[in-house]
Design an enzyme around this catalytic site. Structure first.
Site, PDB file in Angstrom:
ATOM      1  CG  HIS A 126     118.682  92.396 -25.658  1.00 49.16           C
ATOM      2  ND1 HIS A 126     119.169  91.629 -24.623  1.00 49.16           N
ATOM      3  CD2 HIS A 126     119.199  91.861 -26.800  1.00 49.16           C
ATOM      4  CE1 HIS A 126     119.949  90.666 -25.119  1.00 49.16           C
ATOM      5  NE2 HIS A 126     119.976  90.793 -26.442  1.00 49.16           N
ATOM      6  CD  GLU A 127     119.146  93.204 -30.364  1.00 50.60           C
ATOM      7  OE1 GLU A 127     120.367  93.220 -30.632  1.00 50.60           O
ATOM      8  OE2 GLU A 127     118.541  92.145 -30.086  1.00 50.60           O
ATOM      9  CG  HIS A 130     123.811  93.227 -28.082  1.00 49.91           C
ATOM     10  ND1 HIS A 130     124.455  92.396 -27.191  1.00 49.91           N
ATOM     11  CD2 HIS A 130     122.679  92.572 -28.459  1.00 49.91           C
ATOM     12  CE1 HIS A 130     123.750  91.291 -27.034  1.00 49.91           C
ATOM     13  NE2 HIS A 130     122.666  91.374 -27.781  1.00 49.91           N
ATOM     14  CG  ASP A 136     122.969  87.885 -26.343  1.00 46.78           C
ATOM     15  OD1 ASP A 136     122.154  88.772 -26.052  1.00 46.78           O
ATOM     16  OD2 ASP A 136     123.153  87.506 -27.511  1.00 46.78           O
TER      17      ASP A 136
END
Length: 188
Positions: A126-127, A130, A136
């Site tokens: 997930h990070e 980014h 998000d």
């Protein structure tokens, strides 16, 4: 609009100058949309990732298996990395990209979410989403990697969905990747 056009022009001028100067072009790859794009390689360092180094390796491998026009590789020891991965006691967060070669991004693998029961490989993937330019998407289902914590602690899915993959493919397909990210830090 003007800023976008200017950034696009600057990226084109920069690439043209590099070719005129004799720089070797990068290998071409075909994106999901059939457009050929140079493969962008960004590097990361897990020297400060602590107990999360293995999860980071897994998260990076997931992205590398999912997209074709950007590669995330571990920087050689002693060299500057485009992305620093840091273990800390806060909530997970990252610089919103797209981070480009020579750029500066950070992933903080926050222990707070791990202590609350969130899956560490999902956090890493997930990070890095980014870092690759994805915001998000909350609230969201477990099938959306970028739904982050809103999918709940039972969600262990570390894989981007087709929309997320397409967005990264687009972000690294042209001038937008050359322009770089926002530098904004997003939490979760």
């Amino acid at each position: 609009m003007f800023r976008r056009a200017l950034l696009g022009l600057l990226a084109t001028v920069s690439m043209t100058a590099a070719l005129v100067a004799g720089a070797a072009p990068q290998a071409a790859a075909s994106g999901d949309d059939g457009v050929h794009a140079a493969v962008v390689t960004i590097t990361y360092s897990d020297a400060r990732a602590g107990e999360f180094a293995n999860a980071v390796t897994q998260g990076v491998a997931i992205w590398n298996a999912s997209v074709t026009n950007v590669r995330i590789v571990k920087a050689a020891a002693g060299t500057r990395a485009d992305v620093q991965v840091i273990a800390d006691d806060g909530w997970p967060r990252a610089t919103l990209g797209p981070v480009r070669p020579g750029g500066s991004g950070t992933v903080w693998m926050g222990r707070q979410a791990v202590y609350q029961g969130y899956n560490v490989v999902r956090i890493a993937s997930h990070e890095f989403g980014h870092i690759l330019g994805l915001p998000d998407r909350k609230p969201g289902p477990c099938s959306s990697l970028m739904s982050g914590s809103s999918a709940g602690v039972s969600c262990t899915n570390p894989y981007p969905n087709s929309t997320e993959i397409s967005r990264v493919q687009w972000l690294y397909s042209g001038w937008f990747a050359a322009a770089g990210g926002t530098g904004k830090v997003v939490i979760d």
